[in-house]
Design a protein around this motif. Structure first.
Motif, PDB file in Angstrom:
ATOM      1  N   VAL A  11       0.899  -1.163   0.070  1.00 14.66           N
ATOM      2  CA  VAL A  11       0.041  -0.050  -0.030  1.00 14.66           C
ATOM      3  C   VAL A  11       0.993   1.192  -0.093  1.00 14.66           C
ATOM      4  O   VAL A  11       2.235   1.296   0.446  1.00 14.66           O
ATOM      5  N   GLN A  12       0.211   2.446  -0.348  1.00 13.53           N
ATOM      6  CA  GLN A  12       1.243   3.487  -0.291  1.00 13.53           C
ATOM      7  C   GLN A  12       0.942   4.043   0.995  1.00 13.53           C
ATOM      8  O   GLN A  12       0.010   3.861   1.663  1.00 13.53           O
ATOM      9  N   ALA A  13       1.810   5.101   1.457  1.00 14.48           N
ATOM     10  CA  ALA A  13       1.788   5.736   2.577  1.00 14.48           C
ATOM     11  C   ALA A  13       0.304   6.398   2.914  1.00 14.48           C
ATOM     12  O   ALA A  13      -0.185   7.033   1.735  1.00 14.48           O
ATOM     13  N   GLY A  14      -0.153   6.378   4.012  1.00 20.20           N
ATOM     14  CA  GLY A  14      -1.362   6.898   4.310  1.00 20.20           C
ATOM     15  C   GLY A  14      -2.679   5.966   4.128  1.00 20.20           C
ATOM     16  O   GLY A  14      -3.821   6.261   4.499  1.00 20.20           O
ATOM     17  N   GLY A  15      -2.369   4.740   3.478  1.00 22.59           N
ATOM     18  CA  GLY A  15      -3.308   3.856   3.261  1.00 22.59           C
ATOM     19  C   GLY A  15      -3.668   3.130   4.330  1.00 22.59           C
ATOM     20  O   GLY A  15      -3.249   2.909   5.336  1.00 22.59           O
ATOM     21  N   SER A  16      -4.709   1.956   3.990  1.00 26.23           N
ATOM     22  CA  SER A  16      -4.862   1.310   5.164  1.00 26.23           C
ATOM     23  C   SER A  16      -5.075  -0.322   4.581  1.00 26.23           C
ATOM     24  O   SER A  16      -5.008  -0.739   3.550  1.00 26.23           O
ATOM     25  N   LEU A  17      -5.081  -1.193   5.453  1.00 31.51           N
ATOM     26  CA  LEU A  17      -5.150  -2.636   5.544  1.00 31.51           C
ATOM     27  C   LEU A  17      -5.790  -3.103   6.858  1.00 31.51           C
ATOM     28  O   LEU A  17      -5.437  -2.465   7.755  1.00 31.51           O
ATOM     29  N   ARG A  18      -6.303  -4.364   6.537  1.00 25.80           N
ATOM     30  CA  ARG A  18      -6.748  -5.093   7.524  1.00 25.80           C
ATOM     31  C   ARG A  18      -6.292  -6.470   7.597  1.00 25.80           C
ATOM     32  O   ARG A  18      -6.504  -7.205   6.520  1.00 25.80           O
ATOM     33  N   LEU A  19      -5.627  -7.017   8.667  1.00 27.95           N
ATOM     34  CA  LEU A  19      -5.085  -8.198   8.868  1.00 27.95           C
ATOM     35  C   LEU A  19      -6.157  -9.129   9.522  1.00 27.95           C
ATOM     36  O   LEU A  19      -6.933  -8.756  10.361  1.00 27.95           O
ATOM     37  N   SER A  20      -6.109 -10.354   9.132  1.00 24.35           N
ATOM     38  CA  SER A  20      -6.975 -11.282   9.842  1.00 24.35           C
ATOM     39  C   SER A  20      -6.051 -12.579  10.017  1.00 24.35           C
ATOM     40  O   SER A  20      -5.041 -12.744   9.466  1.00 24.35           O
ATOM     41  N   CYS A  21      -6.395 -13.361  11.442  1.00 24.41           N
ATOM     42  CA  CYS A  21      -5.690 -14.468  11.793  1.00 24.41           C
ATOM     43  C   CYS A  21      -6.669 -15.561  12.301  1.00 24.41           C
ATOM     44  O   CYS A  21      -7.486 -15.089  13.195  1.00 24.41           O
ATOM     45  N   VAL A  22      -6.910 -16.626  11.701  1.00 21.43           N
ATOM     46  CA  VAL A  22      -7.832 -17.602  12.183  1.00 21.43           C
ATOM     47  C   VAL A  22      -7.137 -18.586  12.864  1.00 21.43           C
ATOM     48  O   VAL A  22      -5.999 -18.926  12.387  1.00 21.43           O
ATOM     49  N   ALA A  23      -7.668 -18.800  14.119  1.00 23.01           N
ATOM     50  CA  ALA A  23      -6.856 -20.026  14.943  1.00 23.01           C
ATOM     51  C   ALA A  23      -7.803 -21.317  14.883  1.00 23.01           C
ATOM     52  O   ALA A  23      -8.938 -21.270  14.845  1.00 23.01           O
ATOM     53  N   SER A  24      -7.285 -22.409  14.929  1.00 17.68           N
ATOM     54  CA  SER A  24      -7.779 -23.608  15.093  1.00 17.68           C
ATOM     55  C   SER A  24      -7.088 -24.631  16.013  1.00 17.68           C
ATOM     56  O   SER A  24      -5.923 -24.328  16.140  1.00 17.68           O
ATOM     57  N   GLY A  25      -7.635 -25.345  16.740  1.00 18.77           N
ATOM     58  CA  GLY A  25      -7.136 -26.222  17.528  1.00 18.77           C
ATOM     59  C   GLY A  25      -6.660 -25.650  18.938  1.00 18.77           C
ATOM     60  O   GLY A  25      -6.024 -26.460  19.665  1.00 18.77           O
ATOM     61  N   VAL A  26      -7.243 -24.407  19.263  1.00 20.24           N
ATOM     62  CA  VAL A  26      -7.029 -23.905  20.775  1.00 20.24           C
ATOM     63  C   VAL A  26      -8.619 -23.454  20.875  1.00 20.24           C
ATOM     64  O   VAL A  26      -9.549 -23.272  20.234  1.00 20.24           O
ATOM     65  N   ILE A  27      -8.519 -23.548  22.317  1.00 21.06           N
ATOM     66  CA  ILE A  27      -9.855 -22.849  22.946  1.00 21.06           C
ATOM     67  C   ILE A  27      -9.541 -21.558  22.795  1.00 21.06           C
ATOM     68  O   ILE A  27      -9.063 -20.699  23.904  1.00 21.06           O
ATOM     69  N   PHE A  28     -10.293 -20.817  21.828  1.00 17.65           N
ATOM     70  CA  PHE A  28      -9.878 -19.305  21.559  1.00 17.65           C
ATOM     71  C   PHE A  28     -10.227 -18.406  22.558  1.00 17.65           C
ATOM     72  O   PHE A  28      -9.432 -17.398  22.719  1.00 17.65           O
ATOM     73  N   THR A  29     -11.411 -18.700  23.422  1.00 19.62           N
ATOM     74  CA  THR A  29     -11.881 -17.928  24.210  1.00 19.62           C
ATOM     75  C   THR A  29     -11.116 -17.837  25.583  1.00 19.62           C
ATOM     76  O   THR A  29     -11.292 -16.938  26.316  1.00 19.62           O
ATOM     77  N   LEU A  30     -10.222 -18.647  25.552  1.00 12.27           N
ATOM     78  CA  LEU A  30      -9.283 -18.753  26.933  1.00 12.27           C
ATOM     79  C   LEU A  30      -7.735 -18.398  26.829  1.00 12.27           C
ATOM     80  O   LEU A  30      -6.970 -18.860  27.160  1.00 12.27           O
ATOM     81  N   TRP A 105       2.236 -19.422  17.228  1.00 13.03           N
ATOM     82  CA  TRP A 105       2.397 -18.280  16.305  1.00 13.03           C
ATOM     83  C   TRP A 105       1.985 -18.573  14.995  1.00 13.03           C
ATOM     84  O   TRP A 105       1.928 -19.946  14.371  1.00 13.03           O
ATOM     85  N   GLY A 106       1.254 -17.659  14.260  1.00 10.37           N
ATOM     86  CA  GLY A 106       0.988 -17.950  12.907  1.00 10.37           C
ATOM     87  C   GLY A 106       2.249 -17.664  11.851  1.00 10.37           C
ATOM     88  O   GLY A 106       3.566 -17.483  12.347  1.00 10.37           O
ATOM     89  N   GLN A 107       2.049 -17.833  10.667  1.00 10.72           N
ATOM     90  CA  GLN A 107       3.370 -17.907   9.949  1.00 10.72           C
ATOM     91  C   GLN A 107       3.851 -16.582   9.131  1.00 10.72           C
ATOM     92  O   GLN A 107       4.571 -16.402   8.730  1.00 10.72           O
ATOM     93  N   GLY A 108       2.828 -15.493   9.692  1.00 13.93           N
ATOM     94  CA  GLY A 108       3.355 -14.117   8.979  1.00 13.93           C
ATOM     95  C   GLY A 108       2.776 -13.712   7.895  1.00 13.93           C
ATOM     96  O   GLY A 108       2.477 -14.400   6.926  1.00 13.93           O
ATOM     97  N   THR A 109       2.283 -12.409   7.811  1.00 10.59           N
ATOM     98  CA  THR A 109       1.974 -11.828   6.436  1.00 10.59           C
ATOM     99  C   THR A 109       2.563 -10.655   6.478  1.00 10.59           C
ATOM    100  O   THR A 109       2.903  -9.815   7.140  1.00 10.59           O
ATOM    101  N   LEU A 110       3.076 -10.241   4.887  1.00 11.14           N
ATOM    102  CA  LEU A 110       3.951  -9.167   4.762  1.00 11.14           C
ATOM    103  C   LEU A 110       3.043  -7.961   4.362  1.00 11.14           C
ATOM    104  O   LEU A 110       2.215  -8.054   3.515  1.00 11.14           O
ATOM    105  N   VAL A 111       3.466  -6.798   5.154  1.00  5.29           N
ATOM    106  CA  VAL A 111       3.094  -5.589   4.972  1.00  5.29           C
ATOM    107  C   VAL A 111       4.143  -4.650   4.245  1.00  5.29           C
ATOM    108  O   VAL A 111       5.004  -4.587   4.901  1.00  5.29           O
ATOM    109  N   THR A 112       3.797  -4.077   3.256  1.00  7.89           N
ATOM    110  CA  THR A 112       4.975  -3.287   2.540  1.00  7.89           C
ATOM    111  C   THR A 112       4.123  -1.958   2.349  1.00  7.89           C
ATOM    112  O   THR A 112       3.144  -1.893   1.508  1.00  7.89           O
ATOM    113  N   VAL A 113       4.708  -0.859   2.912  1.00 13.48           N
ATOM    114  CA  VAL A 113       4.187   0.656   2.724  1.00 13.48           C
ATOM    115  C   VAL A 113       5.215   1.366   1.967  1.00 13.48           C
ATOM    116  O   VAL A 113       6.363   1.537   2.158  1.00 13.48           O
TER     117      VAL A 113
END
Length: 115
Positions: A11-30, A105-113
């Motif tokens: 994205v260009q400077a000043g822009g926006s992104l939304r990252l998401s991370c889905v978990a499985s195999g854990v009791i998410f609420t704890l 840990w998740g595998q990571g997602t690259l953000v480039t500004v």
């Protein structure tokens, strides 16, 4: 246990992104969820954290620009990134800390500004 992060991009400077991370195999609420980032040549740093009760904390460098949230029904944690700057360029990792203090840990997602 698997944490699958997505949403990174270029994205260009000043822009926006939304990252998401889905978990499985854990009791998410704890557990607490967090986003970390690691820029080239730098150490991994905490960006934002949200506890199982919804309390949040942020790195000073992102306060007022980034927002962390969680959807327990979807086992998903989000990071809304607004007003992005070149110094936000990094690999963003999601993290789940269980109530027994196990770290995942998740595998990571690259953000480039671009300037």
């Amino acid at each position: 246990v698997q944490l699958q992060a997505s949403g990174g991009g270029v994205v260009q400077a000043g822009g926006s992104l939304r990252l998401s991370c889905v978990a499985s195999g854990v009791i998410f609420t704890l557990g607490a969820l967090a986003w970390y980032r690691q820029a080239p040549g730098k150490q991994r740093e905490l960006v934002a954290r949200i506890t199982n009760s919804g309390n949040t904390n942020y790195a000073d460098s992102v306060k007022g620009r980034f927002t962390i949230s969680r959807d327990n029904a979807k086992n998903t944690v989000y990071l809304q990134l607004n007003s992005l700057q070149p110094e936000d360029t990094a690999i963003y990792y999601c993290n789940f800390l269980s109530i027994t203090s196990r770290d995942y840990w998740g595998q990571g997602t690259l953000v480039t500004v671009s300037s």
